[in-house]
Scaffold this active site. Structure first.
Site, PDB file in Angstrom:
ATOM      1  N   LYS A  74       1.045   4.607   6.686  1.00  0.00           N
ATOM      2  CA  LYS A  74       0.370   5.468   5.708  1.00  0.00           C
ATOM      3  C   LYS A  74       0.974   6.865   5.736  1.00  0.00           C
ATOM      4  CE  LYS A  74      -2.523   2.153   4.927  1.00  0.00           C
ATOM      5  NZ  LYS A  74      -2.358   1.335   3.751  1.00  0.00           N
ATOM      6  N   SER A  84       0.803  -1.232   0.000  1.00  0.00           N
ATOM      7  CA  SER A  84       0.000   0.000   0.000  1.00  0.00           C
ATOM      8  C   SER A  84       0.832   1.277   0.000  1.00  0.00           C
ATOM      9  CB  SER A  84      -0.962   0.011   1.190  1.00  0.00           C
ATOM     10  OG  SER A  84      -0.258   0.218   2.396  1.00  0.00           O
TER      11      SER A  84
END
Length: 186
Positions: free
Chosen positions: A104, A37
């Site tokens: 993230k 991701s």
């Protein structure tokens, strides 16, 4: 004489273990990236070091910071969560499950208005320049997201293959476990 020597060693080892725990809980800790991701910035199984000072002192990360978050955003966190998440404690307990931890990038801070249109992220009406993303984002939405107080909005750099705030919602500040620091060993 032998008892005194053994007690000295036990004291030294206890101090070393407690110091390692304190450093890992409050100062810095290594993490391993799980998944794609954050590609191309980070790769699956890559090890990164995270400063825990933002978590310890409850301050907001900056825009663009790469952070480790606890994705269980609807659940209260406590000091026991931080202790249980320490690698030494997990090793002793035989628990290495880190599937609730995501790495993230911070896109929005309290008060920011975020929109996803024209395959771009808009913050407060301005399209973000994001040279770090893997490819053009397929996601678009009519929804307007306003980041609440004491929360952040995070996205993966691989926008088309990331579970992030678009899925889990806003991340409470106490769920931001640390900010990635440059790895001096890479």
């Amino acid at each position: 004489m032998i008892v005194r020597e053994v007690l000295s060693w036990v004291r030294s080892l206890t101090f070393a273990i407690l110091a390692a725990l304190a450093l890992g809980i409050f100062v810095f800790q290594p993490y391993k990236v799980n998944g794609q991701s954050m590609s191309p910035s980070l790769h699956d199984q890559q090890r990164v070091f995270v400063s825990k000072l933002s978590h310890t002192f409850s301050y907001l990360p900056d825009y663009g910071d790469i952070v480790v978050i606890d994705s269980r955003v609807l659940r209260e966190r406590s000091l026991m969560d931080d202790i249980a998440g320490h690698p030494l404690v997990q090793w002793v307990m035989g628990n290495r499950d880190e599937h609730d931890l995501y790495i993230k990038r911070v896109i929005g801070k309290p008060g920011d208005v975020l929109e996803f249109k024209n395959h771009q992220v808009y913050r407060n009406g301005v399209a973000l320049d994001e040279p770090y993303i893997k490819e053009k984002m397929e996601y678009v939405s009519d929804e307007v997201w306003t980041v609440p107080e004491d929360h952040v909005f995070v996205l993966g750099d691989n926008r088309n293959n990331s579970t992030d705030s678009r899925d889990i919602g806003f991340v409470p500040l106490d769920h931001v476990l640390g900010t990635m620091i440059e790895n001096p060993f890479n």
